[in-house]
Design an enzyme around this catalytic site. Sequence first.
Site, PDB file in Angstrom:
ATOM      1  N   LYS A 107       0.583  -1.178   0.031  1.00 58.10           N
ATOM      2  CA  LYS A 107      -0.063   0.157   0.024  1.00 58.10           C
ATOM      3  C   LYS A 107       0.641   1.186  -0.023  1.00 58.10           C
ATOM      4  O   LYS A 107       0.363   2.420  -0.098  1.00 58.10           O
ATOM      5  CB  LYS A 107      -0.855   0.095   1.348  1.00 58.10           C
TER       6      LYS A 107
HETATM    7  C1  LIG Z   1      -4.546  -4.398   1.901  1.00 58.30           C
HETATM    8  C2  LIG Z   1      -3.791  -5.730   1.632  1.00 58.30           C
HETATM    9  C3  LIG Z   1      -4.258  -6.777   0.892  1.00 58.30           C
HETATM   10  C4  LIG Z   1      -5.526  -6.770   0.126  1.00 58.30           C
HETATM   11  O1  LIG Z   1      -5.344  -5.722  -1.068  1.00 58.30           O
HETATM   12  P1  LIG Z   1      -6.685  -5.212  -1.621  1.00 58.30           P
HETATM   13  O2  LIG Z   1      -6.353  -4.096  -2.681  1.00 58.30           O
HETATM   14  O3  LIG Z   1      -7.689  -4.650  -0.612  1.00 58.30           O
HETATM   15  O4  LIG Z   1      -7.498  -6.196  -1.987  1.00 58.30           O
HETATM   16  C5  LIG Z   1      -3.434  -7.910   0.606  1.00 58.30           C
HETATM   17  N1  LIG Z   1      -2.192  -7.966   1.293  1.00 58.30           N
HETATM   18  C6  LIG Z   1      -1.627  -6.925   2.016  1.00 58.30           C
HETATM   19  C7  LIG Z   1      -0.427  -7.320   2.952  1.00 58.30           C
HETATM   20  C8  LIG Z   1      -2.364  -5.971   2.345  1.00 58.30           C
HETATM   21  O5  LIG Z   1      -1.908  -5.041   3.161  1.00 58.30           O
END
Ligand SMILES: *Cc1c(COP(=O)(O)O)cnc(C)c1O
Length: 434
Positions: A107
Amino acid sequence: MKYYSLNHKSEQASFKEAVIRGLAPDKGLYFPESVPPLDPAFIEDLENQSNEEIAYRAIAPFAGDEIPENELRRIVGETLSFDFPLQEIEENVHSLELFHGPTMAFKDVGARFMARCLGYFNRDKKQDTGKVTVLVATSGDTGGAVASGFLGVKGVDVIILYPKGKVSDIQERQLTTLGQNITALEVNGTFDDCQDMVKNAFLDDSLSAKNLTSANSINVARWLPQMFYFFFAYKQLKDKSKDVVFTVPSGNFGNICAGIMARKLGLPVDHFVAATNINDTVPQYLQSGVYTPKPSRQTISNAMDVGNPSNFVRIQHLFDNDLDALKAGFSSYSFTDKATRDAMSQIYKKSGYIADPHGAVGYLGLKEYLKNNPGKAGIFLETAHPVKFLDIVEDTLGVHISIPEQIKTVMDKDKVKHNISNYEELKGFLLERE
Ligand SMILES: *Cc1c(COP(=O)(O)O)cnc(C)c1O
Protein backbone atom coordinates in the site's frame (compact mmCIF):
# COMPACT_ATOMS: atom_id res chain seq x y z
CA MET A 1 -9.85 13.27 -17.21
CA LYS A 2 -13.41 13.21 -15.95
CA TYR A 3 -14.68 10.66 -13.46
CA TYR A 4 -18.25 9.47 -13.13
CA SER A 5 -19.89 7.78 -10.19
CA LEU A 6 -20.78 4.12 -10.52
CA ASN A 7 -24.10 5.01 -8.88
CA HIS A 8 -24.72 7.35 -11.85
CA LYS A 9 -26.55 9.95 -9.78
CA SER A 10 -23.79 12.53 -9.31
CA GLU A 11 -22.25 14.94 -11.79
CA GLN A 12 -18.92 14.04 -13.27
CA ALA A 13 -15.88 15.19 -11.36
CA SER A 14 -12.37 16.27 -12.28
CA PHE A 15 -9.40 14.22 -11.09
CA LYS A 16 -8.81 16.78 -8.33
CA GLU A 17 -12.43 16.65 -7.19
CA ALA A 18 -12.44 12.86 -7.24
CA VAL A 19 -9.25 12.74 -5.13
CA ILE A 20 -10.46 15.32 -2.64
CA ARG A 21 -13.89 13.73 -2.26
CA GLY A 22 -12.91 10.07 -2.24
CA LEU A 23 -16.50 8.95 -2.81
CA ALA A 24 -18.92 10.70 -5.14
CA PRO A 25 -21.78 12.69 -3.51
CA ASP A 26 -24.18 9.84 -4.41
CA LYS A 27 -21.81 7.49 -2.47
CA GLY A 28 -20.74 5.71 -5.61
CA LEU A 29 -17.15 4.91 -6.49
CA TYR A 30 -15.54 7.10 -9.11
CA PHE A 31 -14.54 5.57 -12.43
CA PRO A 32 -12.59 7.27 -15.25
CA GLU A 33 -14.74 8.21 -18.24
CA SER A 34 -12.22 6.57 -20.58
CA VAL A 35 -9.28 4.19 -20.31
CA PRO A 36 -6.90 5.17 -23.10
CA PRO A 37 -4.60 2.30 -24.14
CA LEU A 38 -0.84 2.76 -24.18
CA ASP A 39 1.03 2.62 -27.47
CA PRO A 40 1.58 -1.13 -28.18
CA ALA A 41 5.15 -0.36 -29.27
CA PHE A 42 5.79 1.04 -25.80
CA ILE A 43 4.46 -2.12 -24.16
CA GLU A 44 6.65 -4.25 -26.49
CA ASP A 45 9.60 -2.25 -25.26
CA LEU A 46 8.85 -2.27 -21.48
CA GLU A 47 12.16 -4.00 -20.73
CA ASN A 48 14.06 -0.97 -21.91
CA GLN A 49 11.96 1.56 -20.00
CA SER A 50 12.56 2.84 -16.48
CA ASN A 51 9.92 2.23 -13.83
CA GLU A 52 9.39 5.99 -13.62
CA GLU A 53 8.74 6.27 -17.36
CA ILE A 54 6.32 3.32 -17.34
CA ALA A 55 4.44 4.69 -14.37
CA TYR A 56 4.29 8.20 -15.76
CA ARG A 57 2.91 6.98 -19.09
CA ALA A 58 0.35 4.73 -17.40
CA ILE A 59 -1.00 7.34 -14.99
CA ALA A 60 -0.70 10.55 -17.03
CA PRO A 61 -4.06 10.24 -18.86
CA PHE A 62 -5.86 9.78 -15.52
CA ALA A 63 -4.50 13.02 -14.10
CA GLY A 64 -5.07 14.72 -17.47
CA ASP A 65 -4.05 18.36 -17.50
CA GLU A 66 -4.71 18.85 -13.78
CA ILE A 67 -1.14 18.15 -12.75
CA PRO A 68 1.58 19.50 -15.08
CA GLU A 69 4.00 16.97 -16.57
CA ASN A 70 7.03 18.03 -14.52
CA GLU A 71 5.03 17.85 -11.27
CA LEU A 72 3.50 14.49 -12.13
CA ARG A 73 6.94 13.11 -13.03
CA ARG A 74 8.26 14.36 -9.68
CA ILE A 75 5.32 12.75 -7.83
CA VAL A 76 5.84 9.43 -9.63
CA GLY A 77 9.60 9.54 -9.03
CA GLU A 78 9.19 10.18 -5.29
CA THR A 79 6.50 7.50 -5.05
CA LEU A 80 8.69 4.82 -6.62
CA SER A 81 11.97 5.28 -4.75
CA PHE A 82 12.42 1.56 -4.03
CA ASP A 83 12.54 -1.79 -5.88
CA PHE A 84 9.81 -4.19 -7.08
CA PRO A 85 11.76 -7.40 -7.74
CA LEU A 86 10.25 -10.43 -9.44
CA GLN A 87 11.65 -13.71 -8.05
CA GLU A 88 11.13 -17.06 -9.71
CA ILE A 89 10.67 -19.44 -6.76
CA GLU A 90 9.55 -22.50 -8.74
CA GLU A 91 9.29 -23.14 -12.45
CA ASN A 92 6.62 -20.73 -13.77
CA VAL A 93 5.84 -19.47 -10.26
CA HIS A 94 7.09 -15.97 -9.57
CA SER A 95 6.76 -13.75 -6.54
CA LEU A 96 6.42 -10.04 -7.24
CA GLU A 97 7.77 -8.46 -4.08
CA LEU A 98 5.83 -5.33 -3.24
CA PHE A 99 7.23 -4.91 0.25
CA HIS A 100 10.40 -2.90 -0.23
CA GLY A 101 8.82 0.47 0.58
CA PRO A 102 8.90 2.39 3.86
CA THR A 103 6.17 0.40 5.64
CA MET A 104 6.96 -2.89 3.86
CA ALA A 105 3.48 -3.48 2.45
CA PHE A 106 2.25 -2.85 -1.08
CA LYS A 107 0.00 0.00 0.00
CA ASP A 108 3.00 2.32 0.18
CA VAL A 109 2.80 3.15 -3.51
CA GLY A 110 -0.86 4.15 -3.49
CA ALA A 111 -0.56 6.08 -0.23
CA ARG A 112 2.55 7.97 -1.32
CA PHE A 113 1.06 8.83 -4.69
CA MET A 114 -2.22 10.03 -3.22
CA ALA A 115 -0.48 12.07 -0.49
CA ARG A 116 1.66 13.84 -3.07
CA CYS A 117 -1.34 14.58 -5.29
CA LEU A 118 -3.16 16.14 -2.33
CA GLY A 119 0.00 18.02 -1.41
CA TYR A 120 0.11 19.39 -4.96
CA PHE A 121 -3.57 20.40 -4.88
CA ASN A 122 -3.03 22.13 -1.52
CA ARG A 123 0.18 23.84 -2.59
CA ASP A 124 -1.17 27.39 -2.36
CA LYS A 125 -3.28 26.94 0.75
CA LYS A 126 -2.49 28.87 3.90
CA GLN A 127 -1.87 26.47 6.76
CA ASP A 128 -5.34 25.93 8.14
CA THR A 129 -7.93 27.14 5.68
CA GLY A 130 -9.77 24.46 3.82
CA LYS A 131 -7.77 21.72 5.45
CA VAL A 132 -8.61 18.27 4.17
CA THR A 133 -9.18 15.50 6.71
CA VAL A 134 -8.21 12.04 5.54
CA LEU A 135 -10.28 9.53 7.46
CA VAL A 136 -9.27 5.94 7.02
CA ALA A 137 -10.22 2.58 8.49
CA THR A 138 -7.53 -0.08 8.53
CA SER A 139 -7.48 -3.81 9.08
CA GLY A 140 -3.74 -3.60 9.41
CA ASP A 141 -1.56 -2.30 6.62
CA THR A 142 -3.42 0.68 5.22
CA GLY A 143 -2.91 2.62 8.44
CA GLY A 144 0.86 2.38 8.41
CA ALA A 145 1.19 3.14 4.71
CA VAL A 146 -1.15 6.13 4.97
CA ALA A 147 0.56 7.43 8.12
CA SER A 148 3.98 7.21 6.48
CA GLY A 149 2.83 8.48 3.08
CA PHE A 150 0.96 11.50 4.48
CA LEU A 151 3.34 12.46 7.28
CA GLY A 152 3.95 16.20 7.14
CA VAL A 153 1.82 16.83 4.02
CA LYS A 154 0.61 20.41 4.11
CA GLY A 155 -3.09 21.05 4.72
CA VAL A 156 -3.92 17.40 5.43
CA ASP A 157 -5.03 16.05 8.80
CA VAL A 158 -4.99 12.23 8.95
CA ILE A 159 -7.17 10.16 11.28
CA ILE A 160 -6.75 6.40 11.31
CA LEU A 161 -9.25 3.99 12.87
CA TYR A 162 -8.12 0.46 13.67
CA PRO A 163 -9.71 -2.43 15.59
CA LYS A 164 -8.25 -2.88 19.06
CA GLY A 165 -6.18 -6.03 19.46
CA LYS A 166 -6.68 -7.11 15.85
CA VAL A 167 -3.59 -5.64 14.19
CA SER A 168 -0.05 -6.89 14.73
CA ASP A 169 2.30 -5.10 17.11
CA ILE A 170 4.42 -3.77 14.25
CA GLN A 171 1.35 -2.61 12.36
CA GLU A 172 0.11 -0.77 15.44
CA ARG A 173 3.48 0.89 15.96
CA GLN A 174 3.56 2.06 12.36
CA LEU A 175 0.34 3.97 12.78
CA THR A 176 0.57 5.21 16.37
CA THR A 177 4.14 6.47 16.66
CA LEU A 178 4.59 9.12 13.99
CA GLY A 179 2.76 12.10 15.51
CA GLN A 180 2.57 15.44 13.62
CA ASN A 181 -0.54 15.42 11.38
CA ILE A 182 -1.25 11.72 12.04
CA THR A 183 -3.74 10.65 14.76
CA ALA A 184 -4.64 7.05 15.63
CA LEU A 185 -8.03 6.01 17.02
CA GLU A 186 -8.21 2.57 18.53
CA VAL A 187 -11.76 1.21 18.19
CA ASN A 188 -13.36 -1.28 20.56
CA GLY A 189 -14.72 -3.41 17.75
CA THR A 190 -13.88 -5.08 14.46
CA PHE A 191 -12.57 -3.73 11.17
CA ASP A 192 -16.15 -3.66 9.88
CA ASP A 193 -17.09 -1.40 12.79
CA CYS A 194 -14.23 0.93 11.87
CA GLN A 195 -15.30 0.97 8.24
CA ASP A 196 -18.95 1.62 9.18
CA MET A 197 -17.95 4.57 11.34
CA VAL A 198 -15.92 6.04 8.50
CA LYS A 199 -18.87 5.57 6.13
CA ASN A 200 -21.21 7.25 8.63
CA ALA A 201 -18.86 10.20 8.90
CA PHE A 202 -18.86 10.62 5.11
CA LEU A 203 -22.68 10.61 5.13
CA ASP A 204 -22.93 13.08 8.01
CA ASP A 205 -23.71 16.60 6.79
CA SER A 206 -22.71 18.14 10.10
CA LEU A 207 -19.12 17.16 9.31
CA SER A 208 -19.04 18.69 5.83
CA ALA A 209 -16.80 21.57 6.99
CA LYS A 210 -14.11 19.01 7.74
CA ASN A 211 -13.64 18.19 4.04
CA LEU A 212 -13.44 14.51 4.79
CA THR A 213 -11.82 12.27 2.25
CA SER A 214 -10.84 8.64 2.15
CA ALA A 215 -7.40 7.13 1.67
CA ASN A 216 -8.81 3.65 1.20
CA SER A 217 -8.58 2.14 -2.26
CA ILE A 218 -11.94 3.66 -3.15
CA ASN A 219 -9.91 6.84 -3.71
CA VAL A 220 -8.79 6.92 -7.35
CA ALA A 221 -5.38 8.32 -6.38
CA ARG A 222 -4.73 5.28 -4.20
CA TRP A 223 -6.29 2.76 -6.49
CA LEU A 224 -4.87 3.64 -9.92
CA PRO A 225 -1.11 3.74 -9.15
CA GLN A 226 -1.40 0.06 -8.22
CA MET A 227 -1.52 -0.56 -11.99
CA PHE A 228 2.25 0.02 -12.00
CA TYR A 229 3.01 -3.29 -10.31
CA PHE A 230 1.62 -5.35 -13.15
CA PHE A 231 3.73 -3.48 -15.70
CA PHE A 232 6.85 -3.84 -13.54
CA ALA A 233 6.27 -7.58 -13.21
CA TYR A 234 5.79 -8.06 -16.93
CA LYS A 235 8.87 -5.98 -17.65
CA GLN A 236 10.97 -8.36 -15.55
CA LEU A 237 9.44 -11.60 -16.81
CA LYS A 238 12.20 -13.39 -18.76
CA ASP A 239 10.07 -15.69 -20.90
CA LYS A 240 7.24 -13.65 -22.39
CA SER A 241 6.14 -16.41 -24.80
CA LYS A 242 3.70 -17.97 -22.34
CA ASP A 243 0.30 -16.69 -21.26
CA VAL A 244 0.64 -14.62 -18.11
CA VAL A 245 -1.53 -15.20 -15.03
CA PHE A 246 -1.55 -12.87 -12.04
CA THR A 247 -2.77 -13.98 -8.64
CA VAL A 248 -3.51 -11.24 -6.14
CA PRO A 249 -4.19 -11.84 -2.45
CA SER A 250 -7.36 -9.79 -2.11
CA GLY A 251 -9.34 -8.04 0.60
CA ASN A 252 -10.99 -4.91 -0.74
CA PHE A 253 -10.05 -5.98 -4.30
CA GLY A 254 -8.41 -2.65 -5.15
CA ASN A 255 -5.07 -4.14 -6.13
CA ILE A 256 -6.49 -6.76 -8.48
CA CYS A 257 -8.88 -4.23 -9.95
CA ALA A 258 -5.86 -2.06 -10.78
CA GLY A 259 -4.35 -5.08 -12.53
CA ILE A 260 -7.45 -5.39 -14.68
CA MET A 261 -7.07 -1.70 -15.54
CA ALA A 262 -3.46 -2.41 -16.57
CA ARG A 263 -4.78 -5.02 -18.99
CA LYS A 264 -7.21 -2.41 -20.36
CA LEU A 265 -4.18 -0.22 -21.01
CA GLY A 266 -2.84 -3.03 -23.18
CA LEU A 267 -0.73 -5.18 -20.88
CA PRO A 268 -0.96 -8.76 -22.20
CA VAL A 269 -2.47 -10.65 -19.25
CA ASP A 270 -4.32 -13.88 -19.88
CA HIS A 271 -6.10 -14.33 -16.56
CA PHE A 272 -6.50 -12.85 -13.08
CA VAL A 273 -6.98 -14.86 -9.91
CA ALA A 274 -8.19 -13.23 -6.72
CA ALA A 275 -7.10 -15.34 -3.76
CA THR A 276 -8.87 -14.76 -0.47
CA ASN A 277 -8.80 -16.13 3.06
CA ILE A 278 -12.06 -17.47 4.51
CA ASN A 279 -13.65 -14.08 3.87
CA ASP A 280 -14.99 -15.57 0.67
CA THR A 281 -17.77 -13.25 -0.53
CA VAL A 282 -16.34 -13.05 -4.06
CA PRO A 283 -15.42 -16.74 -4.54
CA GLN A 284 -18.96 -17.55 -3.36
CA TYR A 285 -20.41 -15.06 -5.80
CA LEU A 286 -18.56 -16.62 -8.74
CA GLN A 287 -20.02 -19.98 -7.78
CA SER A 288 -23.59 -18.99 -7.01
CA GLY A 289 -24.12 -15.77 -8.97
CA VAL A 290 -25.50 -14.18 -5.80
CA TYR A 291 -23.48 -11.49 -4.08
CA THR A 292 -23.93 -11.76 -0.32
CA PRO A 293 -21.72 -9.52 1.84
CA LYS A 294 -20.88 -11.04 5.21
CA PRO A 295 -19.37 -9.81 8.45
CA SER A 296 -15.59 -10.14 8.27
CA ARG A 297 -13.86 -12.96 10.10
CA GLN A 298 -10.43 -12.72 11.66
CA THR A 299 -7.59 -14.66 10.01
CA ILE A 300 -3.79 -14.73 9.97
CA SER A 301 -3.85 -12.72 6.73
CA ASN A 302 -5.61 -9.87 8.50
CA ALA A 303 -5.19 -7.22 5.80
CA MET A 304 -7.69 -9.27 3.79
CA ASP A 305 -10.33 -9.69 6.48
CA VAL A 306 -13.02 -7.94 4.47
CA GLY A 307 -16.58 -9.19 4.15
CA ASN A 308 -17.84 -6.67 1.60
CA PRO A 309 -15.00 -5.73 -0.75
CA SER A 310 -15.49 -2.15 -1.82
CA ASN A 311 -13.78 -2.35 -5.20
CA PHE A 312 -15.71 -5.31 -6.50
CA VAL A 313 -18.23 -2.99 -8.18
CA ARG A 314 -15.37 -1.55 -10.23
CA ILE A 315 -14.37 -5.04 -11.32
CA GLN A 316 -17.93 -5.87 -12.34
CA HIS A 317 -18.05 -2.63 -14.25
CA LEU A 318 -14.82 -3.50 -16.08
CA PHE A 319 -16.53 -6.70 -17.24
CA ASP A 320 -19.72 -4.86 -18.26
CA ASN A 321 -21.58 -6.35 -15.27
CA ASP A 322 -21.65 -9.64 -17.13
CA LEU A 323 -20.99 -12.65 -14.90
CA ASP A 324 -19.97 -14.93 -17.79
CA ALA A 325 -17.50 -12.38 -19.13
CA LEU A 326 -16.14 -11.97 -15.61
CA LYS A 327 -15.65 -15.69 -15.17
CA ALA A 328 -13.80 -15.95 -18.49
CA GLY A 329 -11.09 -13.54 -17.36
CA PHE A 330 -11.17 -13.82 -13.61
CA SER A 331 -11.25 -16.59 -11.00
CA SER A 332 -11.38 -16.46 -7.24
CA TYR A 333 -10.57 -19.05 -4.59
CA SER A 334 -10.64 -19.00 -0.83
CA PHE A 335 -8.21 -20.67 1.61
CA THR A 336 -8.21 -21.42 5.32
CA ASP A 337 -5.52 -20.39 7.78
CA LYS A 338 -4.42 -24.00 7.97
CA ALA A 339 -3.92 -24.19 4.20
CA THR A 340 -2.08 -20.87 4.38
CA ARG A 341 0.35 -22.09 7.02
CA ASP A 342 0.87 -25.35 5.11
CA ALA A 343 1.66 -23.36 1.97
CA MET A 344 4.17 -21.21 3.87
CA SER A 345 5.92 -24.39 5.05
CA GLN A 346 5.78 -25.98 1.62
CA ILE A 347 7.22 -22.94 -0.13
CA TYR A 348 9.99 -22.70 2.45
CA LYS A 349 10.87 -26.39 2.14
CA LYS A 350 10.83 -26.37 -1.64
CA SER A 351 12.70 -23.18 -2.36
CA GLY A 352 13.86 -21.62 0.91
CA TYR A 353 11.58 -18.69 0.18
CA ILE A 354 9.81 -17.07 3.12
CA ALA A 355 6.31 -15.92 2.24
CA ASP A 356 4.10 -13.90 4.57
CA PRO A 357 0.53 -15.20 5.08
CA HIS A 358 -0.90 -12.88 2.38
CA GLY A 359 1.67 -13.93 -0.21
CA ALA A 360 1.04 -17.56 0.74
CA VAL A 361 -2.68 -17.13 -0.01
CA GLY A 362 -1.66 -15.67 -3.38
CA TYR A 363 0.62 -18.64 -4.02
CA LEU A 364 -2.22 -21.05 -3.20
CA GLY A 365 -4.53 -19.27 -5.63
CA LEU A 366 -1.94 -19.54 -8.36
CA LYS A 367 -1.32 -23.25 -7.76
CA GLU A 368 -5.05 -23.91 -7.77
CA TYR A 369 -5.50 -22.17 -11.10
CA LEU A 370 -2.43 -23.78 -12.70
CA LYS A 371 -3.73 -27.24 -11.78
CA ASN A 372 -6.33 -27.01 -14.52
CA ASN A 373 -4.47 -24.50 -16.67
CA PRO A 374 -0.87 -25.70 -16.92
CA GLY A 375 1.89 -24.20 -19.03
CA LYS A 376 1.28 -20.58 -18.10
CA ALA A 377 3.65 -18.08 -16.57
CA GLY A 378 2.33 -17.48 -13.07
CA ILE A 379 2.99 -14.44 -10.92
CA PHE A 380 1.64 -13.98 -7.42
CA LEU A 381 1.88 -10.68 -5.61
CA GLU A 382 3.76 -10.83 -2.32
CA THR A 383 2.08 -7.90 -0.64
CA ALA A 384 3.85 -7.69 2.74
CA HIS A 385 7.27 -8.43 4.16
CA PRO A 386 7.20 -11.52 6.41
CA VAL A 387 8.48 -9.43 9.32
CA LYS A 388 5.12 -7.66 9.47
CA PHE A 389 3.60 -10.96 10.59
CA LEU A 390 6.58 -11.95 12.67
CA ASP A 391 4.89 -14.22 15.21
CA ILE A 392 2.97 -16.22 12.62
CA VAL A 393 5.92 -16.60 10.26
CA GLU A 394 8.44 -17.53 12.95
CA ASP A 395 5.99 -19.89 14.58
CA THR A 396 5.01 -21.60 11.31
CA LEU A 397 8.49 -21.94 9.82
CA GLY A 398 10.65 -22.15 12.93
CA VAL A 399 12.95 -19.49 11.52
CA HIS A 400 14.27 -16.25 12.93
CA ILE A 401 13.61 -13.13 10.88
CA SER A 402 15.84 -10.13 11.42
CA ILE A 403 14.12 -6.79 11.68
CA PRO A 404 14.80 -4.49 8.70
CA GLU A 405 15.82 -0.85 9.20
CA GLN A 406 12.42 0.55 8.17
CA ILE A 407 10.76 -1.35 11.01
CA LYS A 408 13.46 -0.73 13.62
CA THR A 409 12.73 2.98 13.53
CA VAL A 410 9.23 2.47 14.97
CA MET A 411 10.07 -0.29 17.46
CA ASP A 412 11.27 1.87 20.34
CA LYS A 413 8.80 4.74 19.97
CA ASP A 414 5.77 5.13 22.23
CA LYS A 415 2.33 4.27 20.88
CA VAL A 416 -0.02 7.26 21.07
CA LYS A 417 -3.72 6.62 20.46
CA HIS A 418 -7.22 7.57 21.57
CA ASN A 419 -9.79 4.91 22.34
CA ILE A 420 -13.35 5.11 20.99
CA SER A 421 -16.34 2.76 21.00
CA ASN A 422 -18.97 4.18 18.67
CA TYR A 423 -19.81 6.70 15.97
CA GLU A 424 -20.90 9.43 18.39
CA GLU A 425 -17.47 9.37 19.96
CA LEU A 426 -15.80 9.59 16.56
CA LYS A 427 -17.99 12.52 15.61
CA GLY A 428 -17.31 14.31 18.89
CA PHE A 429 -13.60 13.77 18.35
CA LEU A 430 -13.73 15.21 14.83
CA LEU A 431 -15.83 18.23 15.83
CA GLU A 432 -13.49 19.13 18.67
CA ARG A 433 -10.47 19.41 16.37
CA GLU A 434 -9.91 22.86 14.94
C1 LIG B 1 -4.39 -4.46 1.81
C2 LIG B 1 -3.63 -5.73 1.66
C3 LIG B 1 -4.11 -6.75 0.83
C4 LIG B 1 -5.43 -6.65 0.10
O1 LIG B 1 -5.41 -5.69 -0.92
P1 LIG B 1 -6.78 -5.17 -1.57
O2 LIG B 1 -6.38 -4.16 -2.56
O3 LIG B 1 -7.57 -4.58 -0.43
O4 LIG B 1 -7.46 -6.34 -2.14
C5 LIG B 1 -3.34 -7.89 0.70
N1 LIG B 1 -2.19 -8.04 1.36
C6 LIG B 1 -1.71 -7.08 2.17
C7 LIG B 1 -0.44 -7.33 2.90
C8 LIG B 1 -2.39 -5.89 2.34
O5 LIG B 1 -1.92 -4.96 3.15
